[in-house]
Design an enzyme around this catalytic site. Structure first.
Site, PDB file in Angstrom:
ATOM      1  N   HIS A 182       0.826  -1.210   0.000  1.00 13.57           N
ATOM      2  CA  HIS A 182       0.000   0.000   0.000  1.00 13.57           C
ATOM      3  C   HIS A 182       0.854   1.252   0.000  1.00 13.57           C
ATOM      4  O   HIS A 182       0.560   2.232  -0.677  1.00 13.57           O
ATOM      5  CB  HIS A 182      -0.877   0.010   1.266  1.00 13.57           C
ATOM      6  CG  HIS A 182      -2.157  -0.743   1.091  1.00 13.57           C
ATOM      7  ND1 HIS A 182      -2.800  -1.364   2.130  1.00 13.57           N
ATOM      8  CD2 HIS A 182      -2.917  -0.939   0.003  1.00 13.57           C
ATOM      9  CE1 HIS A 182      -3.897  -1.928   1.673  1.00 13.57           C
ATOM     10  NE2 HIS A 182      -3.994  -1.694   0.392  1.00 13.57           N
ATOM     11  N   CYS A 488       0.027  -3.171 -22.595  1.00 15.14           N
ATOM     12  CA  CYS A 488      -0.423  -2.527 -21.356  1.00 15.14           C
ATOM     13  C   CYS A 488       0.393  -2.934 -20.138  1.00 15.14           C
ATOM     14  O   CYS A 488       0.006  -2.629 -19.014  1.00 15.14           O
ATOM     15  CB  CYS A 488      -1.902  -2.813 -21.119  1.00 15.14           C
ATOM     16  SG  CYS A 488      -2.263  -4.566 -20.889  1.00 15.14           S
TER      17      CYS A 488
HETATM   18  C1  PEP Z   1       0.746  -7.726 -17.519  1.00  9.56           C
HETATM   19  O1  PEP Z   1       0.865  -8.887 -17.137  1.00  9.56           O
HETATM   20  O2  PEP Z   1       1.613  -7.124 -18.174  1.00  9.56           O
HETATM   21  C2  PEP Z   1      -0.463  -6.944 -17.193  1.00  9.56           C
HETATM   22  C3  PEP Z   1      -0.686  -5.771 -17.745  1.00  9.56           C
HETATM   23  O3  PEP Z   1      -1.335  -7.452 -16.298  1.00  9.56           O
HETATM   24  P1  PEP Z   1      -1.071  -7.548 -14.705  1.00  9.56           P
HETATM   25  O4  PEP Z   1       0.141  -6.722 -14.398  1.00  9.56           O
HETATM   26  O5  PEP Z   1      -2.313  -7.026 -14.078  1.00  9.56           O
HETATM   27  O6  PEP Z   1      -0.866  -9.019 -14.517  1.00  9.56           O
END
Ligand code: PEP
Ligand code: MG
Length: 534
Positions: A182, A488
């Site tokens: 956090h 992403c």
């Molecule tokens: C990833 O794995 O790059 C992703 C964007 O998802 P998370 O970080 O939520 O697993």
């Protein structure tokens, strides 16, 4: 005296220089023997009430993200089972402070020993509660650091973070800690530089130090050369930050004219409150795990949050990911402990194995869809059969809602590319509406290096040629089949990685809101060589 240099992991980027301020020592527990049980019971009750009142005060002035963390502490403090154990120890003749410290220390050890990153990260919240109550019992007071200090210790409690005036600089250097705690989330959102995992550092309170949370270095008792180097690097960072802010309202066009879509990753619906939708091209990833943090949300709760984001984004696309629980993201009441959770029942695998929970989320998404440009994606897809099974559930629920006369829309359905099998052999996935590369998981699986393990952090490099090759292959596959591709994972928000990502042909990046300005500035500086526009 020569300087001491320690290396750690960057939990929040930036620079700080100032005296070290030690944190995290629990107040000393002085046993009062022989204890009078009645008196000790009253003392503990009073101390618990005083701690609860102090937390409520903090809550009243807290921003939404901090309020949630404080709420978590309130919940811990209201947990009668902890107090009951302490009252039992008092009944057996122990004084209030020793009883309370004993119960909480055992509980904290349980959290710290958890194989789960999430629970380990919450140990600091418990320690905070323990110390807050102990301070009332032992008459201790909260020492405040000088503005601009570097807080230094094993771990930092969220309420200790919130009690500091960060407007005049300062930073955090932890020998332990975690990037997913956090307090790390708070540091990132407030722009407070923070390093974790420094290990043992020989330093004394008040020692001058330089914190470089770009390269992950803490220099204690710096010499003139180290100060000079720090000044150069931190000035460069400030100039970059200034330039980055100027880039925020501009479209992200590379030095050679390629327009890059810059989307944002949302971890919480509140993330949009301080974000101007005109500064981005939409939402590339909305993680829905936050909705499940305290158990399973109902359809209405989910619908309200999804609709809120869609209305905020107006006509910009919003990509919401179905629940990605499991791995480093446990959900109470849904996930189960596994020997190897990153290779277990996580993401779409878990959703398909709990169709009741999945169908509730699907209905909320289908009903929210008419309120904006929704797209839905599935996490951890490894086979086309998983995609088809998930799509079939969307189609069945859409039909059921229409039959019942409920407004809904079937959104485009895409997948995360984060399991290497998909990136290596994408041919079966020509029917999906879009692809979004999850470089965090793709990297950990390609490099066999856990994303939550500091000891192998050097290996978990999204710029490794093997990872970049799979990203480029995915982009090529998408281009050949007219399927939009975005990325992403955290790499999209790292300015140093952006030229490499653009060179794979990527033309769409999704980054954390705090990274948007830096990422846009990096795109504007970069050539788009390697892609179609370059
Ligand atoms: C990833 O794995 O790059 C992703 C964007 O998802 P998370 O970080 O939520 O697993
Ligand atoms: Mg992932």
């Amino acid at each position: 005296m020569s300087s001491v240099i320690a290396h750690g992991v960057v939990a929040a980027p930036g620079y700080a220089s100032g005296p070290l301020f030690p944190i995290g020592q629990s107040p000393e527990v002085v046993a009062l023997h022989p204890a009078d049980p009645d008196r000790e019971r009253i003392r503990l009750t009073d101390a618990l009430a005083a701690a609860a009142a102090a937390i409520a005060d903090l809550m009243a002035s807290a921003a939404p993200d901090a309020a949630e963390i404080i709420e978590f502490q309130q919940m811990l403090l209201a947990d009668d089972s902890l107090a009951a154990q302490a009252y039992a120890a008092i009944g057996a003749g122990t004084d209030a402070a020793t009883a309370w410290a004993g119960v909480l220390t055992v509980e904290i050890a349980g959290y710290e020993a958890s194989p789960d990153d999430y629970f380990r990260a919450r140990a600091a919240d418990l320690a905070d509660i323990r110390d807050r109550v102990l301070r009332h019992l032992t008459g201790g007071s909260d020492l405040r650091p000088q503005p601009g200090s570097i807080l230094f210790g094993v771990d930092l409690a969220p309420s200790a973070f919130l009690a500091v005036d960060w407007s005049r600089g300062g930073g955090i250097a932890l020998s332990g800690g975690s990037v997913t705690s956090h307090v790390a989330m708070l540091a990132r959102s407030r722009g407070v530089p923070m390093l974790v995992g420094l290990g043992r550092v020989q330093a004394a309170p008040g020692d001058p130090a330089l914190l470089d949370a770009e390269r992950g270095r803490l220099v204690v008792l710096p010499g003139s050369e180290e100060r000079h180097e720090y000044l150069k690097a931190s000035t460069g960072y400030l100039q970059l930050a200034h330039a980055a802010r100027a880039a925020l309202p501009r479209p992200a066009v590379t030095a050679d004219g390629a327009r890059i879509d810059m989307l944002v990753n949302l971890a919480h619906a509140d993330d949009v409150s301080a974000l101007d939708p005109r500064h981005c091209d939409g939402v590339g990833l909305m993680r829905t795990e936050f909705l499940f943090a305290d158990g399973l949300p109902d359809e209405e709760q989910q619908y309200t949050q999804y609709r809120r984001i869609l209305e905020w984004a107006a006509d910009r696309p919003v990509t919401i990911r179905t629940l990605d629980a499991g791995g480093d993201k446990p959900v109470p009441g849904l996930t189960v402990p596994e020997a190897n959770p990153f290779l277990g029942l996580r993401g779409i695998r878990l959703s398909l194995s709990h169709p009741d929970v999945f169908r509730t989320q699907i209905r909320a998404l289908l009903r929210a869809a008419p309120h904006g440009e929704l797209r839905v994606m599935f996490p951890m897809i490894a086979s086309i059969a998983e995609y088809r099974a998930a799509r079939a559930l969307f189609e069945a629920e859409c039909l059921a809602l229409r039959t019942a006369g409920t407004a809904c829309r079937l959104p485009p359905l895409g997948i995360m590319v984060e399991v290497p099998a998909v990136a290596i052999h994408p041919q079966p996935f020509a029917e999906v509406a879009f692809l979004s590369i999850g470089s965090n998981d793709l990297t950990q699986y390609v490099m066999a290096a856990g994303r939550d393990n500091g000891a192998v952090a050097g290996l978990a490099d999204p710029a490794h040629p093997a990872v970049l090759k799979l990203i480029a292959d995915t982009v090529r596959f998408g281009d050949a089949h007219g399927i939009p591709v975005s990325l992403c994972g955290d790499a999209a928000g790292e300015p140093a990685q952006i030229p490499r990502l653009l060179a794979t042909g990527l033309r769409s990046l999704s980054v954390a809101p705090a990274q948007l300005a830096f990422a846009k500035a990096a795109v504007i500086r970069a050539p788009a060589a390697g892609g179609e526009d370059g």
